[in-house]
Write a protein that holds these residues in place. Structure first.
Motif, PDB file in Angstrom:
ATOM      1  N   MET A   1      11.332  -4.880  -7.972  1.00  0.00           N
ATOM      2  CA  MET A   1       9.967  -5.355  -7.701  1.00  0.00           C
ATOM      3  C   MET A   1       8.957  -4.356  -8.248  1.00  0.00           C
ATOM      4  SD  MET A   1      10.356  -6.809  -3.801  1.00  0.00           S
ATOM      5  CE  MET A   1       8.745  -7.541  -3.820  1.00  0.00           C
TER       6      MET A   1
ATOM      7  N   LYS B   1       4.866  -2.687  -8.390  1.00  0.00           N
ATOM      8  CA  LYS B   1       4.102  -1.896  -7.438  1.00  0.00           C
ATOM      9  C   LYS B   1       3.617  -2.741  -6.261  1.00  0.00           C
ATOM     10  CE  LYS B   1       2.520   1.671 -10.613  1.00  0.00           C
ATOM     11  NZ  LYS B   1       1.346   2.315 -11.229  1.00  0.00           N
TER      12      LYS B   1
ATOM     13  N   GLY C   1       5.096  -5.384  -4.997  1.00  0.00           N
ATOM     14  CA  GLY C   1       6.224  -5.634  -4.106  1.00  0.00           C
ATOM     15  C   GLY C   1       6.542  -4.422  -3.270  1.00  0.00           C
ATOM     16  N   SER C   2       6.461  -3.221  -3.883  1.00  0.00           N
ATOM     17  CA  SER C   2       6.729  -1.983  -3.168  1.00  0.00           C
ATOM     18  C   SER C   2       5.723  -1.776  -2.034  1.00  0.00           C
ATOM     19  CB  SER C   2       6.680  -0.805  -4.151  1.00  0.00           C
ATOM     20  OG  SER C   2       6.870   0.408  -3.478  1.00  0.00           O
TER      21      SER C   2
ATOM     22  N   SER D   1       4.102  -4.137  -0.468  1.00  0.00           N
ATOM     23  CA  SER D   1       4.411  -5.113   0.572  1.00  0.00           C
ATOM     24  C   SER D   1       5.554  -4.622   1.448  1.00  0.00           C
ATOM     25  CB  SER D   1       4.779  -6.466  -0.062  1.00  0.00           C
ATOM     26  OG  SER D   1       3.689  -6.975  -0.794  1.00  0.00           O
ATOM     27  N   ASP D   2       6.553  -4.030   0.832  1.00  0.00           N
ATOM     28  CA  ASP D   2       7.684  -3.488   1.591  1.00  0.00           C
ATOM     29  C   ASP D   2       7.223  -2.397   2.545  1.00  0.00           C
ATOM     30  OD1 ASP D   2       9.378  -5.198   0.308  1.00  0.00           O
ATOM     31  OD2 ASP D   2      10.081  -3.730  -1.163  1.00  0.00           O
ATOM     32  N   ASN D   3       6.322  -1.533   2.068  1.00  0.00           N
ATOM     33  CA  ASN D   3       5.808  -0.453   2.915  1.00  0.00           C
ATOM     34  C   ASN D   3       4.998  -0.996   4.086  1.00  0.00           C
ATOM     35  OD1 ASN D   3       6.928   1.653   1.437  1.00  0.00           O
ATOM     36  ND2 ASN D   3       5.166   1.798   0.059  1.00  0.00           N
TER      37      ASN D   3
ATOM     38  N   ILE E   1       5.319  -3.975   5.470  1.00  0.00           N
ATOM     39  CA  ILE E   1       6.260  -4.596   6.406  1.00  0.00           C
ATOM     40  C   ILE E   1       6.973  -3.532   7.233  1.00  0.00           C
ATOM     41  CG2 ILE E   1       8.410  -5.918   6.566  1.00  0.00           C
ATOM     42  CD1 ILE E   1       7.447  -7.474   4.061  1.00  0.00           C
ATOM     43  N   LYS E   2       7.371  -2.446   6.558  1.00  0.00           N
ATOM     44  CA  LYS E   2       8.053  -1.349   7.252  1.00  0.00           C
ATOM     45  C   LYS E   2       7.152  -0.728   8.320  1.00  0.00           C
ATOM     46  CE  LYS E   2      10.323   3.112   6.431  1.00  0.00           C
ATOM     47  NZ  LYS E   2      10.659   4.140   5.418  1.00  0.00           N
ATOM     48  N   ASN E   3       5.869  -0.509   7.977  1.00  0.00           N
ATOM     49  CA  ASN E   3       4.920   0.075   8.935  1.00  0.00           C
ATOM     50  C   ASN E   3       4.685  -0.847  10.118  1.00  0.00           C
ATOM     51  OD1 ASN E   3       4.519   2.457   7.505  1.00  0.00           O
ATOM     52  ND2 ASN E   3       2.849   1.605   6.283  1.00  0.00           N
TER      53      ASN E   3
END
Length: 343
Positions: A1, A3, A5-6, A8-10, A12-14
């Motif tokens: 993915m 930047k 996508g990255s 979005s992952d962060n 979601i993680k937070n």
């Protein structure tokens, strides 16, 4: 993915981590409240000695904090002079001991649900004491909000099926002392650049609490314990109860440190509704429609208060960013002018 996508992952993680911290704090706070009620209530475990229970908690927390600070070096102690300790930590310890003593005593007389409704007065107490000590500025709209919260709690109290005047006095006293303690922390410690995490806080404050609680314990509970079988110490019950109390202190630090104090306030409202539902459905406490209507009004007032605080924090952050941008622009302009004069 990429930047995006990255990112979005962060995000979601937070979000997942924030909900995890909130869930841990709610679970532990829920457990400590219900556990204390179980131990102190005469109809349940029937050990109505709130000062003794608070001293057990403080002894356990002080011992564990000492081991983590001095033996295992898990955290470093805060550099603090004797004068600062006596002028700042000791008053906070006295207020904390009174708050814990009175709040635990209230469980003997009041239902869990009604106690949570009375705790909705905490923003009112903190704001009022903050204005009194000039840590908050008086605002008519904020005071009107405080009056609406108080009015809602008053209606909830009017509709309480198990209303006990002495229990209400104890809980209101606990709210007043806790609010004063929070303001004192801001005045005595934060203003001097001292911050204490839960472990160092217990390391310094818990011994003070023990000393202050020892005096009323000798005169109020010791004679009764001596004459009864109250000294029979159940290590499983009191050990697990004390460990939950210690873990709750760590959870508060984790939640505030990883999210914000405002998040904890919002989570506290969710916890209160869960406790009211649990008190009604499991403990079988009577919750009347007037109770719920009054607490609903107080809840709306607290929700608005939290919303107003959030907007205020956002405004302050925006002002700070604008000031930083202006400073950076002035710096760049100064450098440009300096380069021009060199030519």
């Amino acid at each position: 993915m990429g930047k995006g996508g990255s990112l979005s992952d962060n995000v979601i993680k937070n979000i997942i981590l924030s909900y995890t911290y909130v869930s841990i704090w709610i679970l532990l706070s829920f457990t400590v409240i219900v556990y204390n009620k179980y131990i102190l209530d005469k109809k349940l475990y029937n050990w109505p000695f709130p000062i003794s229970l608070t001293m057990i908690h403080m002894s356990f927390c002080a011992t564990l904090a000492f081991l983590l600070v001095k033996v295992f070096r898990f955290v470093d102690p805060v550099s603090m002079s004797k004068g600062l300790y006596l002028s700042s930590v000791v008053p906070i310890g006295a207020l904390y001991s009174l708050s814990l003593w009175l709040s635990n005593s209230a469980y003997i007389y009041l239902s869990v649900s009604f106690i949570q409704m009375l705790k909705a007065l905490m923003p009112v107490a903190v704001y009022s004491i903050g204005v009194l000590f000039k840590k908050d500025s008086f605002k008519a709209d904020t005071m009107l909000n405080m009056v609406s919260i108080s009015f809602g709690v008053a209606i909830a109290a009017y509709g309480e099926a198990r209303f006990d005047t002495w229990g209400v006095v104890l809980q209101l006293g606990a709210v007043a002392f806790e609010a004063t303690r929070l303001v004192m922390i801001q005045i005595l410690l934060t203003s001097k650049g001292i911050t204490l995490n839960p472990i160092t806080s217990l390391y310094y404050v818990a011994p003070c609490c023990l000393v202050f609680l020892l005096v009323p314990w000798i005169f109020v509970e010791y004679p009764v314990l001596k004459e009864s079988s109250g000294f029979d110490f159940d290590f499983v019950i009191f050990g697990t109860n004390s460990f939950c109390a210690f873990a709750l202190n760590l959870a508060v630090f984790l939640l505030v440190g990883k999210t914000s104090a405002l998040t904890m306030n919002v989570a506290g409202v969710v916890k209160d509704w869960l406790l009211i539902a649990f008190s009604w459905s499991v403990i079988k406490d009577t919750v009347t429609p007037i109770n719920l209507f009054g607490y609903g009004l107080a809840f709306l007032g607290v929700a608005y208060y939290n919303h107003a605080k959030l907007q205020s924090l956002k405004a302050k952050e925006a002002e700070k960013k604008v000031a930083q941008t202006d400073q950076e622009a002035d710096r760049l302009l100064g450098e440009k002018q300096g380069q021009g004069s060199d030519k």
